[in-house]
Structure formats: structure tokens, C-alpha cells
Design an enzyme around this catalytic site. Structure first.
Site, PDB file in Angstrom:
ATOM      1  CG  HIS A  48      -1.935  -1.166   0.388  1.00 46.15           C
ATOM      2  ND1 HIS A  48      -2.679  -1.224   1.220  1.00 46.15           N
ATOM      3  CD2 HIS A  48      -2.003  -2.191   2.080  1.00 46.15           C
ATOM      4  CE1 HIS A  48      -3.467  -2.200   0.001  1.00 46.15           C
ATOM      5  NE2 HIS A  48      -2.886  -3.271   1.686  1.00 46.15           N
ATOM      6  CD  GLU A 148      -4.881  -9.295   3.455  1.00 45.76           C
ATOM      7  OE1 GLU A 148      -4.423  -7.528   4.580  1.00 45.76           O
ATOM      8  OE2 GLU A 148      -3.510  -9.473   3.343  1.00 45.76           O
ATOM      9  CG  ASP A 174      -7.141  -6.299   3.440  1.00 46.85           C
ATOM     10  OD1 ASP A 174      -7.898  -5.531   2.098  1.00 46.85           O
ATOM     11  OD2 ASP A 174      -6.077  -5.462   3.812  1.00 46.85           O
TER      12      ASP A 174
END
Length: 250
Positions: A48, A148, A174
Site C-alpha cells: 500500500h 486477512e 481486510d
């Protein structure tokens, strides 16, 4: 011959000790600034965040200087992405969205040299001048997979059977989204699932990890989570908010 730099987190986990990793570090200079503090590793954000292959060498050099384990979260479970990240000098790899035993084995295959895996044969920045580098790398590289997705939770027992994975890391945001609670990782159903998943990992004899805040830390330590990650962002925000209140209230 040179000695391979010690992977602090890997060795502490093998000894049954707890570890602390910092997330949210923006550049190598910040690694230097934080280096004197008492923690074990730096989480480099290449899923990210802005970190690319060209950045990894300088980040990991700074980690090496202070004896901190460098862990890079890559953006996908692809062999070239995984072993190139390790080639650039990261001491650990963290792979997102590992939802099955097959996907977990794919991570190991990319992260480990033969005879364990099928990582492309070359040295890395960590390996210059190191005798028997390929074996030493297999012994010292840290492999983390992210649990996740609710699918991964349902397949957890089979994922936990995969060898050569050091940490099974439960990621809250997530997971919440895949449970239908996007942006609501604090929802009771999500928190119950996180706690249950971590307990299953610990009871299996494998290492559990998670991202947490200081206020929630005791709960996870009591469960037996031994790979703790905290984001430095909230600490910076709290400091700015505190200062602003004092400045603007007078």
C-alpha cells in the site's frame, strides 16, 4: 569470509520470545532516527506504500546499521516479486491474501532456495562474501503470510500445516471487509474472529502475529501472540493533537 547479518526476529521467535515491529516508517533517515529505540524490526510497505525495488537497499542498509530486521510486505504472491525483494536485501518477506495451503506453499517456494523451494539462484545484498550463502539464507530469511480474508480463516488448519512459514499474521482491516464490515474492524464479530484465529494459531504451536494499538496490546499478549506490529502514525498524530490543543487554547 563475511558473516550473514543476524535476523533478530527470526532468532527471537525460534527462542520463543516476543518481537516488536514498527510500521509506517517513511524513509531510511527515519529508520536511523528510530534506530536507538528498543524494538526488533521495521515493516517496509510495498503493497500500500511507495516503496519500490530501488528503495529496498537503502531502507535495509539503515535497518542493518541498527540491528533491526527488515520485513517487506510485497503487493502480490508472485515468485519474481518475492525473491527480487529478498535479493535487494530485505531479511523478511510478508505476503498478502494467502488463502489456502497451496498459496502458502507458493510463498515458501519463492522465498527459499533448493532443496526447500525454488528461489532463483543468485546472491543478495545480504549475501556478499558470505560462504554457503544459499543455505544460510534459507536458515535466516523470515517468511510471513497474511491471514486477512475470511476464506483464509476457514482454511486455516490446512494453511498452518505448511512448513517454513515463520509467522501467520492476522490483519484486521481486510478481514473485516471480507466479513461484510468494511471500515469496521472494531466490530464485535470481527474482533471475535481475530481473537479466535490467533488462538488457533497459537494452539497449533505456530507463531501468531497481528497489528495492534498500545491500548489493545495486553489482550493479544495474553492470547500468546508473539509477533506484534504497531503503526507509528497514531503516536505522531497524538503528539500533534496534544500540542495543538495547548497552543490554540490559550
Amino acid at each position: 569470509m563475511a558473516e550473514m547479518r543476524k535476523n533478530i526476529i527470526k532468532h527471537k521467535l525460534l527462542d520463543g520470545q516476543r518481537t516488536l515491529t514498527l510500521m509506517g516508517v517513511a524513509n531510511p533517515d527515519q529508520v536511523d532516527q528510530l534506530g536507538p529505540l528498543d524494538f526488533d524490526g521495521i515493516w517496509l510497505e510495498a503493497e500500500h506504500g511507495p516503496i519500490d525495488f530501488a528503495d529496498i537497499s537503502d531502507f535495509t542498509r539503515a535497518c542493518d546499521l541498527w540491528g533491526k530486521t527488515s520485513i517487506t510486505r510485497v503487493h502480490q504472491n508472485e515468485p519474481g516479486v518475492i525473491y527480487r525483494t529478498l535479493d535487494r536485501g530485505s531479511q523478511g518477506i510478508c505476503v498478502p491474501h494467502v488463502n489456502s495451503a497451496e498459496e502458502a506453499r507458493r510463498v515458501v517456494d519463492a522465498a527459499k532456495f533448493a532443496p526447500i523451494g525454488n528461489r532463483g539462484l543468485t546472491t543478495s545484498r545480504q549475501g556478499y562474501g558470505v560462504d554457503d550463502y544459499h543455505k544460510q539464507s534459507n536458515d535466516n530469511s523470515l517468511v510471513i503470510v497474511l491471514i486477512e480474508d475470511i476464506k483464509a480463516v476457514k482454511n486455516l488448519d490446512e494453511i498452518l500445516e505448511v512448513d517454513e512459514i515463520d509467522v501467520f499474521f492476522v490483519a484486521p482491516n481486510d478481514l473485516a471487509a471480507t466479513m461484510g464490515y468494511i471500515g469496521k474492524s472494531d466490530h464485535k464479530d470481527v474482533q471475535d474472529t481475530i481473537e479466535d484465529t490467533l488462538k488457533r494459531i497459537v494452539s497449533s504451536g505456530r507463531n501468531a502475529g497481528t497489528l495492534t494499538t498500545v491500548s489493545a496490546l495486553d489482550k493479544f499478549l495474553d492470547i500468546g501472540v508473539n509477533c506484534i506490529c504497531v503503526n507509528i502514525g497514531p503516536f505522531l498524530n497524538e503528539g500533534v493533537i496534544s500540542a495543538a490543543k495547548k497552543v490554540y487554547s490559550k
